[in-house]
Design an enzyme around this catalytic site. Structure first.
Site, short mmCIF file in Angstrom:
data_model
loop_
_atom_site.label_atom_id
_atom_site.label_comp_id
_atom_site.label_asym_id
_atom_site.label_seq_id
_atom_site.Cartn_x
_atom_site.Cartn_y
_atom_site.Cartn_z
N ARG A 46 -0.02 11.82 12.82
CA ARG A 46 -0.69 12.16 11.56
C ARG A 46 -2.08 11.55 11.45
O ARG A 46 -2.96 12.11 10.78
CB ARG A 46 0.17 11.71 10.38
CG ARG A 46 1.48 12.49 10.28
CD ARG A 46 2.22 12.17 9.00
NE ARG A 46 3.46 12.94 8.89
CZ ARG A 46 4.23 12.94 7.82
NH1 ARG A 46 3.91 12.21 6.76
NH2 ARG A 46 5.34 13.66 7.79
N ASP A 154 0.66 12.75 -8.71
CA ASP A 154 1.04 12.44 -7.34
C ASP A 154 0.02 11.49 -6.75
O ASP A 154 -1.11 11.39 -7.25
CB ASP A 154 1.15 13.72 -6.49
CG ASP A 154 2.03 13.53 -5.27
OD1 ASP A 154 3.22 13.89 -5.33
OD2 ASP A 154 1.53 13.01 -4.25
#
Length: 284
Positions: A46, A154
């Site tokens: 990632r 979020d």
């Protein structure tokens, strides 16, 4: 030997234990997300996009930039974006929405609340808050005595951008009942695009914002009547779970409802909550 094989053996192409420990500690301190050694390969995969974005050729160079040259000041948001997991579906764990519609919302309205304040505290790409808004819109339709609002927050700026747009692959809305699709979902004019968009009216009922559940206080304004915090506690250790749950309770109005994920539990925590259904709790 192929070029691919040569590339995988380049010096610095793996995260060293020392740098992994630094990254894991920072990610945990900032977001509460645990990053055990078993996540090393995932983290490398990632972070490669961040190496490219910041023009660093190795993980050693990238970590030196982060920790020794004040790189965290500009990189933290992007670093956290790539390590967060964002699994989401419309009407996920559907029994929660059945309970919301048939029990929680009538009880809240009957208590005299005029605006039902709801919060999706880990909203990901938006399927959860849009599902909540559909249920709330149906409940309040034709009523003059009650309205609703939805706050959706979020940690990841990437998912919030997707959520604000409200555009999804058409197969993602398959769980949405047909009658609700007709009212709240628009199909693309070009069928080959296979995309849908949430209607402007429903989108306008949701306020999206970035928020870190590790913060000491949650600046949400007045107390909420409904809080969804589902499938995020599983990424935290017990101490972090306790802190997050206590802060969420501070934001929940008396008699309000908290929904957690079906794989999560609040057993062992001293909280002002009573269980009223499977993974549904009411503030006492």
């Amino acid at each position: 030997m192929s070029m691919a094989a040569v590339e995988t053996q380049l010096p610095g192409d793996r995260i060293s234990k020392r740098n992994f420990d630094k990254l894991a500690r920072f990610i945990y301190d900032y977001s509460g997300i645990k990053m055990p050694p078993t996540k090393l390969t995932m983290l490398e995969g990632r972070l490669r996009r961040r190496l490219r974005a910041t023009n660093h050729s190795t993980f050693d160079d990238y970590c030196d930039f982060l920790f020794n040259h004040d790189g965290l000041a500009q990189e933290t948001v992007y670093l956290i974006d790539v390590v967060t997991t964002n699994k989401t579906d419309f009407f996920r764990e559907a029994k929660h929405f059945d309970y919301l519609q048939s029990v929680a919302l009538p009880a809240i309205a009957n208590s005299g609340v005029r605006t039902i304040r709801t919060w999706s505290s880990a909203c990901s790409t938006g399927a959860e808050p849009y599902t909540m808004a559909m249920v709330l819109a149906e409940f309040t339709e034709g009523r003059n005595d009650v309205s609703y609002s939805v706050l959706a927050t979020d940690l990841s700026t990437d998912v919030l951008q997707t959520a604000r747009r409200g555009i999804y692959p058409e197969d993602l809305i398959a769980p949405v009942p047909r009658d609700l699709q007709r009212k709240y979902v628009l199909t693309a004019k070009q069928p080959d695009r296979r995309e849908v968009r949430i209607t402007p009216k429903l989108r306008s009922k949701i306020g999206f914002a970035r928020m870190n559940l590790m913060d000491e206080k949650y600046p949400i304004g007045e107390a909420m009547n409904v809080i969804f915090c589902r499938n995020v506690l599983i990424y935290f250790d017990k101490q972090t779970q306790a802190g997050v749950l206590n802060r969420l309770c501070d934001c929940l109005a008396k008699g309000g409802y908290m929904f957690i994920g079906h794989s999560e539990s609040i057993t062992g925590f001293d909280l002002p909550l009573k269980q009223v259904s499977n993974t549904v709790f009411q503030r006492i």
